[in-house]
Design a protein around this motif. Sequence first.
Motif, PDB file in Angstrom:
ATOM      1  N   GLU A  19      18.709  48.467 -54.327  1.00  0.00           N
ATOM      2  CA  GLU A  19      17.788  48.263 -55.384  1.00  0.00           C
ATOM      3  C   GLU A  19      19.612  47.235 -55.824  1.00  0.00           C
ATOM      4  N   GLU A 221      18.513  58.482 -52.858  1.00  0.00           N
ATOM      5  CA  GLU A 221      18.596  57.334 -53.094  1.00  0.00           C
ATOM      6  C   GLU A 221      19.926  57.284 -53.876  1.00  0.00           C
ATOM      7  N   LYS A 272      14.887  63.834 -57.812  1.00  0.00           N
ATOM      8  CA  LYS A 272      14.851  62.323 -58.259  1.00  0.00           C
ATOM      9  C   LYS A 272      13.932  62.477 -59.674  1.00  0.00           C
TER      10      LYS A 272
HETATM   11 MG    MG Z   1      15.284  53.306 -57.926  1.00  0.00          MG
END
Ligand code: MG
Length: 486
Positions: A19, A221, A272
């Motif tokens: 991203e 992430e 998350k």
């Molecule tokens: Mg994201």
Amino acid sequence: MSYTVDGATGPWELVIGLEVHAQVISQAKLFSGASATYGGEPNSQVSLVDAAFPGMLPVPNEFCVAQAVRTGLGLDAHVNLVSRFDRKNYFYADLPAGYQISQFTHPIVGAGRIEIELGDGTRRDIGITRLHLEQDAGKSLHDQDPTRSFIDLNRSGVALMEIVSEPDLRSPEEAGAYLRKLRTILRYLGTCDGNMEEGSMRADVNVSVRRHGEPFRTRCEIKNVNSIRYVMQAVEVEARRQVAIWEAGGTVDQETRLFDPQRGETRSLRTKEDAHDYRYFPDPDLLPLVLDEDWVAALKAALPELPDAKRLRFVSQYGIPAYDAAVLVAERDTAQFFETVAAGRDARLASNWVIGELFAALNRTGRTIADSPVTAEALGGLLDLMADRTINGKIAKEVFEAMVETGEGASAIVERKGLRQVVDVGAIDSAIDTVLAAHADKLAEYRSGKDKLFGFFVGQVMKAMAGKGNPALVNEALQRRLAPGA
Ligand code: MG
Ligand code: ADP
């Protein structure tokens, strides 16, 4: 061979999705008229909208919208004629409104693709999931005062494009190639400057591992990685960490992590968050964004030639190798420079000089092509002197070094230093006389069959002529003089 990380019980495949937050090149912010330029005095570029004063209303900046659409078109992506702005709610000291205006369910750009090229020359298409527009937040400054933190809202409200890839990447190298290619495309389009050091392009890196052929496993992430090299390192260390967990019989938890380049590891930041944690809802201050089809078509018609098209054109128009073409189109300035040098000249030679001598000189002097000490016209002038046989290729390199140092043109240097190539056969013959007289022993060896000495004589004659002999004529003259019975 595909890239794997080896665990005790066998190889693991990497799955990576990126991203990328790309700051839109624009004078003003996404929903206010305040300046969006980088590096101003703290809080000198803040409107009441950016500071979230009650009652202020956002007004979409048409130029930023056009930049997002142009980027979508450059990524071969579907442009959604109707999109919508949502509020993404969270609290942070540098987010005065308590929410970020973003696009969630209806982004401005849908599916697209980027073609990446790997070191071995193979090419792969990587899917783009979506591109959406959103505002940047402000910045908290914790290092200005021992007891207090400060807030700088200059960045608050600056337009960002979030460009989300499919989980199609399979190695650190592919992740690096994807980011480089994306940056090249953004720079060609002029929609983002791609400067990761200044934070105008940053990547969230999603990584998971699996056995070949398995469904995807849980990903982590890694937030806000700010260089391509760090992205590649983060992928690798995170994959190793996950492999070790799976191999030990554990499970990977979905987390947001940070990469620490000093220690070469990732650290847990928080578990998350899910979309519903943000309580997304359509921003009631903004109407749906409806684009006119003709307006989009006009933006498409006005796009510049993009790197893939340029590379293919360079190969067919100039007959240069695909690899060289890929190197030349990586930066638009370089491609432009090459085309100026190649116009009306030997394009292969032009390409070799740009990639070889010029790049080496730029490296050595720490300059970019934009402030090259030798202009494209000047390099072209040097190639012309080779083409009309005023100088030979070896002397040309010497002239080029002088051009880099002094900024003078090629002809001026050749005249000042007396570097014109000698084509006078009499002068060449007399140089040969001198050399053969000085090396009677070698001449005897040559005559008795040691053919390899021919090269030695060429070298000696060139040396006797201070490198200025015409190589073809020197060769011919020597052939004649050394021929049996001559
Ligand atoms: Mg994201
Ligand atoms: P979110 O918005 O919550 O971060 P998304 O579904 O939009 O989640 O995915 C974000 C990124 O994660 C995308 O780039 C996607 O390609 C990547 N991704 C999704 N699943 C995986 C996985 N199992 N392994 C690695 N990357 C993944």
